[in-house]
Enzyme design. Structure first.
Site, PDB file in Angstrom:
ATOM      1  N   TYR A 140      -1.138  -2.442 -11.985  1.00 44.05           N
ATOM      2  CA  TYR A 140      -2.601  -2.317 -12.031  1.00 44.05           C
ATOM      3  C   TYR A 140      -3.023  -1.589 -13.308  1.00 44.05           C
ATOM      4  CZ  TYR A 140      -1.983  -3.483  -7.108  1.00 44.05           C
ATOM      5  OH  TYR A 140      -1.615  -4.085  -5.942  1.00 44.05           O
ATOM      6  N   GLU A 195       5.257  -6.003   1.846  1.00 43.65           N
ATOM      7  CA  GLU A 195       4.909  -6.600   0.546  1.00 43.65           C
ATOM      8  C   GLU A 195       4.258  -5.569  -0.377  1.00 43.65           C
ATOM      9  OE1 GLU A 195       2.437  -9.993   1.607  1.00 43.65           O
ATOM     10  OE2 GLU A 195       0.756  -8.686   2.100  1.00 43.65           O
ATOM     11  N   GLY A 245       0.787  -1.225   0.000  1.00 42.06           N
ATOM     12  CA  GLY A 245       0.000   0.000   0.000  1.00 42.06           C
ATOM     13  C   GLY A 245       0.822   1.280   0.000  1.00 42.06           C
ATOM     14  N   CYS A 251     -17.148   2.431 -27.480  1.00 40.50           N
ATOM     15  CA  CYS A 251     -18.403   3.157 -27.667  1.00 40.50           C
ATOM     16  C   CYS A 251     -19.084   3.355 -26.327  1.00 40.50           C
ATOM     17  CB  CYS A 251     -19.307   2.380 -28.610  1.00 40.50           C
ATOM     18  SG  CYS A 251     -18.459   1.912 -30.112  1.00 40.50           S
ATOM     19  N   GLY A 259       3.325  -3.645  -3.846  1.00 38.47           N
ATOM     20  CA  GLY A 259       3.107  -3.989  -5.249  1.00 38.47           C
ATOM     21  C   GLY A 259       3.363  -2.765  -6.109  1.00 38.47           C
ATOM     22  N   ARG A 260       2.369  -1.848  -6.120  1.00 43.63           N
ATOM     23  CA  ARG A 260       2.398  -0.708  -7.050  1.00 43.63           C
ATOM     24  C   ARG A 260       3.658   0.136  -6.929  1.00 43.63           C
ATOM     25  NH1 ARG A 260      -2.868   1.475  -6.308  1.00 43.63           N
ATOM     26  NH2 ARG A 260      -3.267  -0.390  -5.087  1.00 43.63           N
TER      27      ARG A 260
HETATM   28  C1  LIG Z   1      -2.794  -5.808  -3.064  1.00 44.45           C
HETATM   29  C2  LIG Z   1      -2.044  -6.261  -1.880  1.00 44.45           C
HETATM   30  C3  LIG Z   1      -0.729  -5.842  -1.671  1.00 44.45           C
HETATM   31  C4  LIG Z   1      -0.044  -4.832  -2.544  1.00 44.45           C
HETATM   32  O1  LIG Z   1      -0.681  -3.602  -2.493  1.00 44.45           O
HETATM   33  P1  LIG Z   1      -0.028  -2.312  -3.226  1.00 44.45           P
HETATM   34  O2  LIG Z   1      -1.011  -1.244  -2.960  1.00 44.45           O
HETATM   35  O3  LIG Z   1       0.096  -2.663  -4.664  1.00 44.45           O
HETATM   36  O4  LIG Z   1       1.295  -2.087  -2.596  1.00 44.45           O
HETATM   37  C5  LIG Z   1      -0.049  -6.359  -0.596  1.00 44.45           C
HETATM   38  N1  LIG Z   1      -0.645  -7.255   0.242  1.00 44.45           N
HETATM   39  C6  LIG Z   1      -1.921  -7.655   0.080  1.00 44.45           C
HETATM   40  C7  LIG Z   1      -2.514  -8.618   1.030  1.00 44.45           C
HETATM   41  C8  LIG Z   1      -2.664  -7.181  -0.986  1.00 44.45           C
HETATM   42  O5  LIG Z   1      -3.930  -7.576  -1.141  1.00 44.45           O
END
Ligand SMILES: *Cc1c(COP(=O)(O)O)cnc(C)c1O
Length: 397
Positions: free
Chosen positions: A375, A268, A232, A346, A270-271
């Protein structure tokens, strides 16, 4: 303009691709590796960094991250098998709500290193499938967060009614299933509570989860040694040139870890790892004015890049002008005015950026949307209207 300019290799490729080669996703794997290396260096060495594969599971992306991450977080049986194959032998943490029995069996067969268990029922199911194989478990807990700790969280998830994880007072009910002589070994606590936080807020969240875990451990005489504080970390689409302050977060985590000797901290994201390495490059098919407003109609659209529709923002972009115009009629153009960038679908919802000022935009010009490395393609509804799929290019690495 408020965007992240394409890197030189991406710009060079964008200049070579013909209209029919577009749209294309272009990823700069060297830039990705540089970014991941900086993040790793900003974190204390004993903080474990997992990549949440759902942000972008493309194998070249997973492989480029491999030298800098401890492991990968996967959230379905599909991701589990895919990531195992793309980066074999790397630790996997299997999370996500609603794991099926078949998925859990597969995760046990593939030897997932950690199971993030989301409910008492799931824990019982896992125990029933484990046999006498030892399985390492983190319980996912939906801890309440104070507004103060969250600051301006875009998507707060902690402490509200939620399909994710266990309420804190349910954790005690799970402990009888996690005795030292059973197959399931409780290693610690997992929490992914909010999205879009800055470094001070993320640090406060990590401290909260670590404190709570230690108190739980002490209360029940458990030997909990791990805390996964989730992802996050914010990506700011309105200020694409800025990044999450990993240095401040690393210092914050060092402080939290220092107060909890014997507890391994894991994150952990992601983005915040992969968003910056990808661009969605396309061309202006048509440029017209309607009732005084300029519209650029692009090849492709939100069926390839759903991010602006999902997040309701103007996606940052850069105009890459092309000189050639070989038609024998005037080139449609907008100059020094706001333009709405729409796609080929459309539906009036197919808008990537609305009323954004441009110096000049003409039919045939290229447009490169930044922050398309997470994403983006993988959350999009590709088959709506049956337009061709984009090309995919992975540069460097
Ligand atoms: C989606 C998710 C992440 C990654 O979230 P980001 O906003 O992309 O950093 C990490 N852990 C869990 C459990 C998630 O569902």
């Amino acid at each position: 303009m408020n965007t992240l300019p394409t890197t030189a290799p991406v710009a060079a490729l964008a200049g070579h691709l013909s209209g029919d080669d577009l749209p294309a996703y272009v990823y700069d794997l060297t830039a990705l590796a540089d970014h991941a290396r900086e993040i790793r260096a900003a974190l204390p060495p004993d903080i474990e960094l997992y990549y949440a594969a759902k942000a972008n599971p493309a194998p070249p992306v997973l492989r480029s991250l491999a030298p800098y991450v401890t492991g990968y977080e996967v959230a379905s049986g599909g991701e589990l098998a895919h990531v195992r194959e793309a980066v074999p032998q790397r630790p996997l943490a299997f999370g996500g709500p609603g794991k099926t029995e078949a998925e859990l069996r597969r995760a046990l067969e593939l030897g997932a290193e950690r199971f993030h268990v989301e409910s008492e029922h799931e824990l019982r199911l896992l125990a029933s499938l484990a046999g006498d194989r030892p399985v390492d478990v983190l319980l996912r807990v939906n801890l309440p967060l104070t507004e103060a700790a969250l600051g301006g969280a875009a998507l707060a998830m902690g402490g509200r009614p939620s399909p994710f994880g266990l309420d804190p007072d349910r954790v005690e009910d799970c402990l009888p299933l996690l005795t030292p002589d059973g197959p399931l070994r409780l290693r610690g606590i997992h929490a992914h509570l909010a999205s879009g936080l800055d470094a001070p807020a993320q640090t406060a969240v990590a401290a909260r989860i670590a404190d709570w875990t230690r108190a739980l451990s002490a209360r029940h005489g458990l030997d909990l040694t791990e805390v996964n504080v989730g992802g996050g970390m914010g990506v700011d689409y309105t200020r694409p040139g800025t990044r999450f302050d990993w240095k401040a977060y690393g210092e914050g985590l060092a402080d939290v870890a220092g107060r909890h000797p014997g507890l391994t901290l894991r994150i952990e994201p992601g983005r915040a790892l992969t968003a910056y390495c990808g661009w969605y490059v396309t061309e202006v098919l048509d440029l017209k004015h309607s009732r005084g407003e300029a519209f650029a109609v692009l090849r492709g659209g939100t069926h390839h890049l759903r991010t602006p529709a999902a997040k309701q923002h103007d996606h940052p972009f850069q105009v890459l002008p092309t000189a050639d115009w070989d038609r024998d009629w005037p080139r449609p153009a907008a100059r020094d005015e706001p333009v709405t960038l729409a796609g080929q679908l459309c539906t009036p919802k197919d808008v990537l950026a609305r009323g954004v000022p441009v110096a000049e935009l003409r039919a045939g010009d290229r447009v490169a949307f930044a922050l398309a490395g997470a994403y983006a393609w993988n959350i999009s509804h590709h088959d709506f209207l049956m337009h061709p799929k984009p090309g995919f290019h992975y540069l460097g690495g």
